[in-house]
Design a protein around this motif. Structure first.
Motif, short mmCIF file in Angstrom:
data_model
loop_
_atom_site.label_atom_id
_atom_site.label_comp_id
_atom_site.label_asym_id
_atom_site.label_seq_id
_atom_site.Cartn_x
_atom_site.Cartn_y
_atom_site.Cartn_z
N ARG A 94 0.66 -1.10 -0.26
CA ARG A 94 0.03 -0.34 0.41
C ARG A 94 1.27 1.44 -0.04
NH1 ARG A 94 -3.22 2.22 4.79
NH2 ARG A 94 -4.11 4.13 4.18
N HIS A 143 -0.89 -4.47 6.68
CA HIS A 143 -1.17 -3.17 6.21
C HIS A 143 -0.66 -2.87 5.21
CE1 HIS A 143 -3.11 -2.67 10.82
NE2 HIS A 143 -1.93 -3.15 11.53
N ARG A 183 1.05 1.04 -3.99
CA ARG A 183 0.17 2.56 -4.16
C ARG A 183 0.66 3.62 -4.25
NH1 ARG A 183 -5.15 0.21 -1.17
NH2 ARG A 183 -5.51 -2.21 -2.31
N ARG A 238 -0.55 9.86 8.03
CA ARG A 238 -1.85 9.98 7.62
C ARG A 238 -2.02 10.81 5.91
NH1 ARG A 238 -4.54 12.26 13.02
NH2 ARG A 238 -3.96 10.70 14.47
N GLY A 241 -0.83 8.03 4.17
CA GLY A 241 -2.02 6.83 3.71
C GLY A 241 -2.57 7.06 2.52
N ARG A 242 -3.44 8.73 2.90
CA ARG A 242 -4.88 9.25 2.10
C ARG A 242 -4.19 9.08 0.17
NH1 ARG A 242 -4.77 13.26 6.15
NH2 ARG A 242 -6.66 12.55 7.54
N ALA A 244 -1.78 6.82 -0.73
CA ALA A 244 -1.89 6.00 -1.42
C ALA A 244 -2.99 5.09 -1.50
CB ALA A 244 -1.84 4.78 -0.32
N ASN A 245 -4.04 5.89 -0.79
CA ASN A 245 -5.53 5.63 -1.14
C ASN A 245 -6.34 6.04 -2.35
OD1 ASN A 245 -5.95 3.73 1.64
ND2 ASN A 245 -6.65 5.91 2.53
N ARG A 246 -5.45 7.12 -3.01
CA ARG A 246 -6.02 7.44 -3.95
C ARG A 246 -4.99 6.64 -5.25
NH1 ARG A 246 -5.46 12.64 -1.24
NH2 ARG A 246 -3.28 12.84 -2.44
#
Length: 247
Positions: A94, A143, A183, A238, A241-242, A244-246
């Motif tokens: 991720r 994770h 990601r 954070r 991480g955001r 990576a989510n995108r």
């Protein structure tokens, strides 16, 4: 140099993506200075080359003395195990965290960012990117948090690493990113990215990709970095991480 024993078979019949962790285990089974014969015989894929084999050896904390390619796509190497910290990487990452280089404590414990006063693990836990303190394998498998460093050489301070080492290391890590395609990539420590990519870069999402993946740049988590509070580091992670989510 002569290896201490006959070659060790690593990854026979396994996917090439299994090799980083298998080589990390081999690193942990030896002491600094050991000269090891290594035979890599995975199921070859289109990206399996002598360059990748060399990159994986370096990423696992070995300095290759000789690397030979056989007609069967088997690679045989003689390599010296150095005092270093092997990569913790695998498919389906991720977020890949890229540090500067290992500290003596990290190399000796096989846990990145482990030196007293370093706020990486408290920040990662608070940011929700890991759930077990100082357990890189759990963070990877549970994770999708991978870890590597630009430079494999262990030093007490990051300023003991020169720009040439950063550039050579960045080339290896960029190939790693292009291969495993996390990601997103998070560079911890402004100095490495500024040395190899953009001298004027500031913390945050970067304009350019690295190995084709989006990049977040954040300050170093060392306790010596008095400019960044723990709350700041948590928010940076954070945001990574955001990203990576995108991705």
């Amino acid at each position: 140099m002569t290896p201490t024993a006959r070659p060790v078979d690593v990854g026979s019949g396994r996917p090439t993506t299994d090799l980083p962790l298998l080589l990390a285990d081999l690193h942990l089974a030896h002491l600094p200075g050991d000269v090891v014969g290594i035979r890599l015989d995975p199921v070859p894929d289109v990206g399996w080359t002598l360059e990748r084999a060399g990159d994986l050896l370096v990423g696992a904390g070995f300095v290759p003395d000789t690397v030979s390619w056989w007609d069967t796509a088997r690679v045989e190497a003689v390599a010296t195990r150095i005092r270093s910290l092997p990569d913790t990487v695998a498919p389906d990452i991720r977020l890949l965290v890229v540090g500067l280089n290992p500290s003596p404590t990290s190399s000796d414990t096989a846990i990145g960012y482990c030196r007293g006063g370093n706020r990486f693990w408290p920040a990662v836990l608070e940011a929700g990117l890991a759930s077990v303190d100082r357990d890189p394998r759990h963070a990877l498998h549970r994770h999708g948090l991978g870890m590597t460093d630009l430079v494999r050489r262990t030093t007490s301070r990051a300023d003991e690493v020169d720009s040439g080492e950063y550039r050579a290391g960045a080339e290896r890590v960029e190939r790693l990113v292009a291969w495993l395609r996390p990601r997103a990539v998070c560079f911890v420590g402004l100095g490495g990215w500024r040395t190899v990519v953009d001298r004027q870069a500031i913390a945050g999402v970067q304009d350019r990709t690295f190995g084709g993946r989006p990049v977040y740049l954040m300050p170093h988590t060392s306790g010596l970095n008095a400019h960044s509070r723990l709350t700041d580091l948590v928010e940076h992670l954070r945001e990574a991480g955001r990203l990576a989510n995108r991705g």
